[in-house]
Design a protein around this motif. Structure first.
Motif, PDB file in Angstrom:
ATOM      1  N   ARG A 108       5.788  13.393  -5.053  1.00  0.00           N
ATOM      2  CA  ARG A 108       6.862  12.837  -4.218  1.00  0.00           C
ATOM      3  C   ARG A 108       7.832  12.072  -5.106  1.00  0.00           C
ATOM      4  O   ARG A 108       7.420  11.402  -6.051  1.00  0.00           O
ATOM      5  CB  ARG A 108       6.300  11.877  -3.170  1.00  0.00           C
ATOM      6  N   PRO A 109       9.129  12.148  -4.793  1.00  0.00           N
ATOM      7  CA  PRO A 109      10.081  11.353  -5.574  1.00  0.00           C
ATOM      8  C   PRO A 109       9.969   9.887  -5.194  1.00  0.00           C
ATOM      9  O   PRO A 109       9.646   9.550  -4.057  1.00  0.00           O
ATOM     10  CB  PRO A 109      11.432  11.928  -5.158  1.00  0.00           C
ATOM     11  N   MET A 164       0.831  -1.210   0.000  1.00  0.00           N
ATOM     12  CA  MET A 164       0.000   0.000   0.000  1.00  0.00           C
ATOM     13  C   MET A 164       0.866   1.261   0.000  1.00  0.00           C
ATOM     14  O   MET A 164       0.547   2.230  -0.693  1.00  0.00           O
ATOM     15  CB  MET A 164      -0.966  -0.010   1.183  1.00  0.00           C
ATOM     16  N   ARG A 165       1.967   1.257   0.744  1.00  0.00           N
ATOM     17  CA  ARG A 165       2.882   2.410   0.731  1.00  0.00           C
ATOM     18  C   ARG A 165       3.559   2.550  -0.634  1.00  0.00           C
ATOM     19  O   ARG A 165       3.727   3.653  -1.148  1.00  0.00           O
ATOM     20  CB  ARG A 165       3.923   2.282   1.850  1.00  0.00           C
ATOM     21  N   ALA A 166       3.949   1.420  -1.220  1.00  0.00           N
ATOM     22  CA  ALA A 166       4.593   1.447  -2.540  1.00  0.00           C
ATOM     23  C   ALA A 166       3.628   1.964  -3.599  1.00  0.00           C
ATOM     24  O   ALA A 166       3.999   2.767  -4.463  1.00  0.00           O
ATOM     25  CB  ALA A 166       5.083   0.045  -2.911  1.00  0.00           C
ATOM     26  N   LEU A 167       2.387   1.528  -3.529  1.00  0.00           N
ATOM     27  CA  LEU A 167       1.378   1.982  -4.483  1.00  0.00           C
ATOM     28  C   LEU A 167       1.116   3.474  -4.323  1.00  0.00           C
ATOM     29  O   LEU A 167       1.044   4.219  -5.306  1.00  0.00           O
ATOM     30  CB  LEU A 167       0.092   1.183  -4.287  1.00  0.00           C
ATOM     31  N   SER A 168       1.038   3.937  -3.098  1.00  0.00           N
ATOM     32  CA  SER A 168       0.834   5.356  -2.820  1.00  0.00           C
ATOM     33  C   SER A 168       2.000   6.182  -3.354  1.00  0.00           C
ATOM     34  O   SER A 168       1.805   7.234  -3.987  1.00  0.00           O
ATOM     35  CB  SER A 168       0.659   5.573  -1.322  1.00  0.00           C
ATOM     36  N   LEU A 169       3.213   5.727  -3.122  1.00  0.00           N
ATOM     37  CA  LEU A 169       4.400   6.429  -3.599  1.00  0.00           C
ATOM     38  C   LEU A 169       4.403   6.502  -5.128  1.00  0.00           C
ATOM     39  O   LEU A 169       4.712   7.540  -5.711  1.00  0.00           O
ATOM     40  CB  LEU A 169       5.661   5.722  -3.103  1.00  0.00           C
ATOM     41  N   THR A 170       4.037   5.412  -5.770  1.00  0.00           N
ATOM     42  CA  THR A 170       4.029   5.359  -7.234  1.00  0.00           C
ATOM     43  C   THR A 170       2.965   6.280  -7.818  1.00  0.00           C
ATOM     44  O   THR A 170       3.193   6.934  -8.835  1.00  0.00           O
ATOM     45  CB  THR A 170       3.801   3.906  -7.703  1.00  0.00           C
ATOM     46  N   ARG A 171       1.825   6.384  -7.175  1.00  0.00           N
ATOM     47  CA  ARG A 171       0.729   7.224  -7.678  1.00  0.00           C
ATOM     48  C   ARG A 171       0.938   8.715  -7.430  1.00  0.00           C
ATOM     49  O   ARG A 171       0.414   9.543  -8.154  1.00  0.00           O
ATOM     50  CB  ARG A 171      -0.580   6.801  -7.020  1.00  0.00           C
ATOM     51  N   ASP A 172       1.698   9.062  -6.395  1.00  0.00           N
ATOM     52  CA  ASP A 172       1.865  10.462  -5.986  1.00  0.00           C
ATOM     53  C   ASP A 172       2.979  11.113  -6.801  1.00  0.00           C
ATOM     54  O   ASP A 172       4.156  10.930  -6.519  1.00  0.00           O
ATOM     55  CB  ASP A 172       2.179  10.534  -4.498  1.00  0.00           C
ATOM     56  N   ARG A 173       2.608  11.897  -7.784  1.00  0.00           N
ATOM     57  CA  ARG A 173       3.595  12.535  -8.658  1.00  0.00           C
ATOM     58  C   ARG A 173       4.330  13.685  -7.983  1.00  0.00           C
ATOM     59  O   ARG A 173       5.300  14.192  -8.525  1.00  0.00           O
ATOM     60  CB  ARG A 173       2.919  13.010  -9.930  1.00  0.00           C
TER      61      ARG A 173
END
Length: 94
Positions: free
Chosen positions: A60-61, A49-58
């Protein structure tokens, strides 16, 4: 977030449909032996879930990608670029 292709592989951003792949890799002791201990399924789900959130959030690097073989279109692993303070960590689980 975009992916890319090589002669042998297609690399695309992590999506919700990759939950099973992500959890199975992170709970597999043989795959994880060079990284750390295999995770319990609940822990792997939380990391997903954290990885998916990071990937979707443009804004954040960082991001995660799925690596698929062009021959047979099977998933062969994950790539990650994860920020850690002022630096980052790059990893591959294949």
């Amino acid at each position: 977030m975009q992916g890319f292709e090589t002669v042998d592989y297609c690399v695309r951003p992590l999506t919700e449909q990759d939950r099973g792949l992500f959890v199975s890799i992170h709970t597999d002791a043989d795959v994880m032996r060079h990284v750390g201990p295999a995770m319990a399924p609940a822990g792997a789900e939380a990391v997903f879930m954290r990885a998916l959130s990071l990937t979707r959030d443009r804004d954040r690097p960082g991001a995660y990608w799925v690596v698929r073989a062009r021959n047979g279109d099977r998933a062969v692993g994950l790539l990650g670029l994860v920020p850690e303070g002022s630096v980052g960590r790059v990893g591959a689980l294949l």
